[in-house]
Every structure is written in C-alpha cells, then in structure tokens.
Design a protein around this motif. Structure first.
Motif, PDB file in Angstrom:
ATOM      1  N   SER A  94       0.836  -1.215   0.000  1.00 49.31           N
ATOM      2  CA  SER A  94       0.000   0.000   0.000  1.00 49.31           C
ATOM      3  C   SER A  94       0.863   1.254   0.000  1.00 49.31           C
ATOM      4  N   ILE A  95       2.090   1.127   0.508  1.00 51.82           N
ATOM      5  CA  ILE A  95       2.984   2.285   0.531  1.00 51.82           C
ATOM      6  C   ILE A  95       3.547   2.530  -0.873  1.00 51.82           C
ATOM      7  N   SER A  96       3.882   1.441  -1.570  1.00 50.62           N
ATOM      8  CA  SER A  96       4.461   1.644  -2.910  1.00 50.62           C
ATOM      9  C   SER A  96       3.388   1.832  -3.987  1.00 50.62           C
ATOM     10  N   GLY A  97       2.146   1.382  -3.742  1.00 49.57           N
ATOM     11  CA  GLY A  97       1.096   1.534  -4.763  1.00 49.57           C
ATOM     12  C   GLY A  97      -0.289   1.496  -4.146  1.00 49.57           C
ATOM     13  N   PRO A  98      -0.783   2.633  -3.666  1.00 51.34           N
ATOM     14  CA  PRO A  98      -2.061   2.619  -2.927  1.00 51.34           C
ATOM     15  C   PRO A  98      -3.320   2.458  -3.775  1.00 51.34           C
ATOM     16  N   ALA A  99      -3.258   2.652  -5.098  1.00 48.25           N
ATOM     17  CA  ALA A  99      -4.495   2.748  -5.891  1.00 48.25           C
ATOM     18  C   ALA A  99      -5.384   1.510  -5.761  1.00 48.25           C
ATOM     19  N   ASP A 100      -4.805   0.323  -5.845  1.00 46.72           N
ATOM     20  CA  ASP A 100      -5.617  -0.904  -5.749  1.00 46.72           C
ATOM     21  C   ASP A 100      -6.305  -1.018  -4.389  1.00 46.72           C
ATOM     22  N   PHE A 101      -5.680  -0.443  -3.373  1.00 51.15           N
ATOM     23  CA  PHE A 101      -6.256  -0.511  -2.013  1.00 51.15           C
ATOM     24  C   PHE A 101      -7.522   0.337  -1.934  1.00 51.15           C
ATOM     25  N   ILE A 102      -7.477   1.480  -2.614  1.00 50.33           N
ATOM     26  CA  ILE A 102      -8.655   2.368  -2.611  1.00 50.33           C
ATOM     27  C   ILE A 102      -9.782   1.670  -3.370  1.00 50.33           C
ATOM     28  N   GLN A 103      -9.439   1.088  -4.512  1.00 47.94           N
ATOM     29  CA  GLN A 103     -10.459   0.474  -5.361  1.00 47.94           C
ATOM     30  C   GLN A 103     -11.105  -0.733  -4.664  1.00 47.94           C
ATOM     31  N   THR A 104     -10.292  -1.699  -4.301  1.00 47.45           N
ATOM     32  CA  THR A 104     -10.874  -2.933  -3.727  1.00 47.45           C
ATOM     33  C   THR A 104     -11.441  -2.697  -2.327  1.00 47.45           C
ATOM     34  N   ASN A 105     -10.647  -2.058  -1.477  1.00 45.92           N
ATOM     35  CA  ASN A 105     -11.052  -2.007  -0.064  1.00 45.92           C
ATOM     36  C   ASN A 105     -12.207  -1.030   0.168  1.00 45.92           C
ATOM     37  N   ILE A 106     -12.211   0.069  -0.572  1.00 49.20           N
ATOM     38  CA  ILE A 106     -13.284   1.061  -0.348  1.00 49.20           C
ATOM     39  C   ILE A 106     -14.423   0.857  -1.356  1.00 49.20           C
ATOM     40  N   VAL A 107     -14.091   0.944  -2.647  1.00 50.61           N
ATOM     41  CA  VAL A 107     -15.163   0.843  -3.664  1.00 50.61           C
ATOM     42  C   VAL A 107     -15.781  -0.560  -3.633  1.00 50.61           C
ATOM     43  N   SER A 160      -1.423   4.173   7.558  1.00 55.61           N
ATOM     44  CA  SER A 160      -0.865   3.717   6.275  1.00 55.61           C
ATOM     45  C   SER A 160      -2.003   3.766   5.259  1.00 55.61           C
ATOM     46  N   PRO A 161      -1.674   3.792   3.963  1.00 59.07           N
ATOM     47  CA  PRO A 161      -2.762   3.734   2.973  1.00 59.07           C
ATOM     48  C   PRO A 161      -3.635   2.490   3.172  1.00 59.07           C
ATOM     49  N   TYR A 162      -3.022   1.362   3.560  1.00 63.42           N
ATOM     50  CA  TYR A 162      -3.818   0.152   3.827  1.00 63.42           C
ATOM     51  C   TYR A 162      -4.816   0.411   4.947  1.00 63.42           C
ATOM     52  N   SER A 163      -4.316   0.876   6.105  1.00 63.91           N
ATOM     53  CA  SER A 163      -5.234   1.010   7.243  1.00 63.91           C
ATOM     54  C   SER A 163      -6.244   2.122   6.992  1.00 63.91           C
ATOM     55  N   THR A 293      16.410  -0.792   6.458  1.00 63.57           N
ATOM     56  CA  THR A 293      15.724   0.500   6.597  1.00 63.57           C
ATOM     57  C   THR A 293      14.280   0.297   7.038  1.00 63.57           C
ATOM     58  N   ASP A 294      13.834   1.135   7.951  1.00 60.36           N
ATOM     59  CA  ASP A 294      12.495   0.970   8.516  1.00 60.36           C
ATOM     60  C   ASP A 294      11.414   1.250   7.471  1.00 60.36           C
ATOM     61  N   ARG A 295      10.263   0.625   7.660  1.00 55.05           N
ATOM     62  CA  ARG A 295       9.062   0.922   6.858  1.00 55.05           C
ATOM     63  C   ARG A 295       8.658   2.378   7.108  1.00 55.05           C
ATOM     64  N   LEU A 296       8.208   3.073   6.064  1.00 52.16           N
ATOM     65  CA  LEU A 296       7.709   4.443   6.240  1.00 52.16           C
ATOM     66  C   LEU A 296       6.492   4.420   7.161  1.00 52.16           C
ATOM     67  N   GLY A 297       6.477   5.328   8.125  1.00 53.42           N
ATOM     68  CA  GLY A 297       5.307   5.452   9.022  1.00 53.42           C
ATOM     69  C   GLY A 297       5.028   4.199   9.839  1.00 53.42           C
ATOM     70  N   HIS A 298       6.047   3.398  10.110  1.00 53.34           N
ATOM     71  CA  HIS A 298       5.891   2.085  10.754  1.00 53.34           C
ATOM     72  C   HIS A 298       5.185   2.188  12.115  1.00 53.34           C
ATOM     73  N   ASP A 299       4.000   1.613  12.249  1.00 51.30           N
ATOM     74  CA  ASP A 299       3.285   1.625  13.529  1.00 51.30           C
ATOM     75  C   ASP A 299       4.099   0.848  14.563  1.00 51.30           C
ATOM     76  N   ARG A 300       4.217   1.427  15.774  1.00 50.49           N
ATOM     77  CA  ARG A 300       5.126   0.840  16.759  1.00 50.49           C
ATOM     78  C   ARG A 300       4.539  -0.401  17.437  1.00 50.49           C
ATOM     79  N   ARG A 301       3.325  -0.258  17.910  1.00 55.91           N
ATOM     80  CA  ARG A 301       2.789  -1.390  18.698  1.00 55.91           C
ATOM     81  C   ARG A 301       1.285  -1.508  18.485  1.00 55.91           C
ATOM     82  N   TYR A 302       0.835  -2.747  18.302  1.00 50.50           N
ATOM     83  CA  TYR A 302      -0.600  -3.039  18.302  1.00 50.50           C
ATOM     84  C   TYR A 302      -0.874  -4.023  19.443  1.00 50.50           C
TER      85      TYR A 302
END
Ligand code: NAD
Ligand code: TYD
Length: 357
Positions: A94-107, A160-163, A293-302
């Motif tokens: 989702s970080i490298s290519g968010p478009a499919d996430f918007i289409q499938t997950n939302i639409v 993240s774009p995924y979440s 190298t760390d993930r961009l915007g890496h969530d620390r703890r769930y």
C-alpha cells in the motif's frame, strides 16, 4: 439437503478466507458457501484443496467491484450472510502503490453493501435475519506506545494507505447500519498467522527465506510489537459472531500474544535449527538476520483488548504463540511444495524491488 444458510465469502482464496472455508466445511457442514475471489497474486485455488464444488460450495472468479456480477450472485444464490474478507492486505504494497487498495477495499466494500441493501430490503423477497460481517483490522486504530490496548471505543487513527482504506470501509459499513438498518457487524482483529499465508507477511517470509538461506530483513530496530492471533482462533471467533453477534456492534479479536518482531524472527530461526538442523556449514539461522531501513510510518505497537467478545460471545483465544508458531512451522515444513507453487516471477520481482536482493 435444504441449506440452512447460504454465505457469500469474499476473498475465500486468500489466507484467512481459505482457513475460514476449511473450518466452515468442518464445523458447519450445513452452510452453503459461495466464494467470490478475483484471484489476485494473494489468492490461490491451491489454498482450498479438498473443498469440492457441489451442493455446499461454489467458487466464482470475479471482482467485488463488479456490481453486475455481485447483484447476479445475490439473486441466484439467495445470499443470507456476507463474510467479507476480500481486500488488498499488505501494508508495504500500500505504501508503494495505494491505488488498488482504494479500489478494492473502499469501492469494493461499498459495492457489496449496496448489493446487500438492495437484495435484503428489495420488494420481491425478504431474507430473515441476514448479516453483513465486515472483517477488518486493528490497524485502523493507529499505533500504541509501550502501554495500553485498543478497545472498540478507541478512536480511529489509521496511518498507512492500507489502514486508511480499511478504516474508510469500516465507516461505510457502520453508516449502512445507522442509515439503512443494514445488519452489519465489524470485526477488528490483530495480526494473523498460520497455514496458507502468502510469504510477503513477516512469518511466512522469514520461514521461506530461512529455508533457502536468504537474508532475514528486520525493519528498523526490530522492536515493533504485534499481537499474534492464530488463524483458526480467528475463524472460530468469526463463526461464533455469525451465530451470536449483535448487528451494529464492532468486536475486537486478539491473540493475547504480544511479541517484538525480533523475538518472532529469532524463534523461527531457533525452531528450524532444532527441527531440521542448522544451515549448510553449520551456521545458525540467526546469522541470516539483517536490520534494514524501517518501513515508512511504521506503527510501533498493536495490542488488543478482547474482553468485549469474551463477555458477549464467550470467545477467547486458545492458542499460545509458542504452540501456534510450532504448528505453523510444522505446516510449512510439510507443505513446502505449496510455497513453491504460489510464488512466481511476479513475487521474485516484488521481492527484488522491496528488498533490493
Ligand atoms: P489475503 O491478501 O491473503 O487475501 C485476500 C484475498 O482477496 C485474495 O484471495 C484475493 O485474491 C482476494 N481479492 C483481492 N481483491 C479482490 C477483489 N477486488 N475482488 C475479489 N477478490 C479479491 O488477505 P488475508 O490476510 O486473508 O486478509 C483477509 C481480510 O482480513 C482482509 O480484509 C484484511 O484486511 C483482514 N485482516 C487481515 C489480517 C492479517 O493478519 N492477515 C489482520 C487483520 C485483518
Ligand atoms: P506484516 O506481516 O507485514 O504485518 P503488518 O504490517 O500488517 O503488521 O509485518 C509484521 C511486522 O513485521 C511489522 O512490524 C513489520 C515487520 N516486518 C519486518 O520487520 N520485515 C519484513 O520483511 C516484513 C514483511 C515485516
């Protein structure tokens, strides 16, 4: 045999969806399952070996964004319950290519909600006690510090774009309950692991790399924490919610198994060394660990507070991480041909772009 329920499972060829179909087939043989899956890189018919097309199961290859197809399936099958797994599910993609996430997950989710509304509330027929079960993630709540837990009342704060796409779909599902009385339940679960997980996610990726002697990439300092939920525990919770859950509610589902990523990676290395011996040359698998190298915007703890589902539905996780990881490793060891058969040139290309090796 008259089926008591016809369930539309979306994304049933993916990791959790396939485990759910295997479980439903075992524990609720009177349910008819219609599996709608687009068979993206993450979906594979090999995940459903042993499940036969017939009275209790039908596979339909198709896209949840295809409104005509979804409407036709509702008409043909008298769908009683939707269990909605289909999604683009990997944060790094989702970080490298968010478009499919918007289409499938939302639409795509919007499309399924619309089809449910028009079928269940249509004038020509009424389905008794239908249910739209929207399977979502704890990542919608954002990131925790060293203490605290996500509960059903924690504010949404996706990072993240995924979440963000899953949070959008949760809001749509919730809006359909409040606006149209569509009987919607949302579940927000923590990180799943177990059989049939695509080797882009941490645990199967580390297993696969450990087996082929490839480096084990650990993002940042390796101290990010996830709450690991064994996939059959999750599927049991979903079956219980289908039968006992209350429309309009959200339920958090967690494993009570908080681990730092580095602990998970080391445990997989050590378990494999113990089970099948060290790498060639006698090196322990831990020698393959590389901090990258760390993930961009890496969530620390769930971490999930799963007390509501325990109190209201009577479900709690039963598999400890130590037991679950052993079962998972045993499963991957005895299904090595499965990983070989689902990764192809596009996986190798993804891997090279993502990890540079
Ligand atoms: P997955 O990536 O393994 O599988 C997704 C499935 O959906 C695949 O079979 C794919 O072919 C299908 N799919 C994708 N786009 C589609 C489309 N447009 N139309 C029809 N089918 C499509 O995902 P998973 O790990 O099994 O996750 C299932 C659900 O659970 C997702 O909604 C995810 O957000 C949620 N979830 C997963 C986890 C986890 O740890 N895996 C944790 C929390 C929530
Ligand atoms: P992942 O399995 O992608 O799930 P999520 O991002 O949804 O939690 O990642 C789990 C954790 O492992 C996360 O903190 C990122 C980290 N991670 C690595 O350190 N290396 C990797 O190669 C991958 C894929 C993940």
């Amino acid at each position: 045999m008259e089926n008591s329920k016809t369930i539309l499972v979306t994304g049933g060829c993916g990791f959790i969806g396939a485990n759910f179909i295997h479980m439903a087939n075992r524990v609720r043989p009177d349910w008819r399952v219609v599996n709608l899956d687009k068979l993206t890189y993450a979906g594979n018919l090999k995940n459903l070996e042993g499940i036969q097309q017939g009275e209790n199961y039908r596979f339909v290859k198709g896209d949840i964004c295809d409104a005509a197809l979804v409407a036709r399936l509702f008409m043909e099958e008298n769908i009683h319950t939707v269990v909605h797994f289909a999604a683009e599910s990997h944060v790094d993609r989702s970080i490298s290519g968010p478009a499919d996430f918007i289409q499938t997950n939302i639409v795509g989710t919007f499309n399924l909600l619309e089809a449910s509304r028009s079928c269940w509330f249509g004038q020509d027929k009424t389905i008794e006690l239908p249910l739209f079960l929207h399977v979502s993630t704890d990542e919608v709540y954002g990131s925790l510090g060293e203490t605290g837990y996500f509960s059903e009342t924690t504010s949404y704060d996706p990072r993240s774009p995924y979440s963000a796409s899953k949070a959008s779909s949760d809001h749509l599902a919730s809006a359909y309950f409040h606006t149209y009385d569509l009987p919607v339940i949302i579940t927000n679960c923590s990180n799943n692991y177990g059989p049939y997980q695509f080797p882009e996610k941490l645990i199967p990726l580390i297993f696969h790399n450990s087996m082929i002697g490839r480096e084990l990439p650990v993002y940042g300092d390796g101290k990010n924490v996830r709450d690991w939920l064994y996939v059959t525990d999750h599927c049991e919770a979903l079956v219980a919610i289908i039968e006992l859950g209350k429309p309009g509610k959200s339920y958090n589902i967690g494993g009570n198994n908080e681990k730092q990523n580095i602990e998970v990676v080391q445990l997989i290395c050590d378990t494999l060394d113990e089970k099948i011996g060290p790498l060639e040359g006698g090196l322990p698998r831990r020698s393959l660990i590389r901090y990258v190298t760390d993930r961009l915007g890496h969530d620390r703890r769930y971490a999930i507070d799963a007390s509501l589902i325990k109190e209201n539905i009577g479900w709690q996780p039963s598999v400890s991480f130590e037991t679950g990881i052993k079962q998972t490793i045993d499963w991957y060891l005895s299904h090595q041909e499965w990983i070989g058969s689902i990764i192809d040139g596009s996986y190798q290309e993804y891997y090279r772009k993502m990890y540079g090796t």
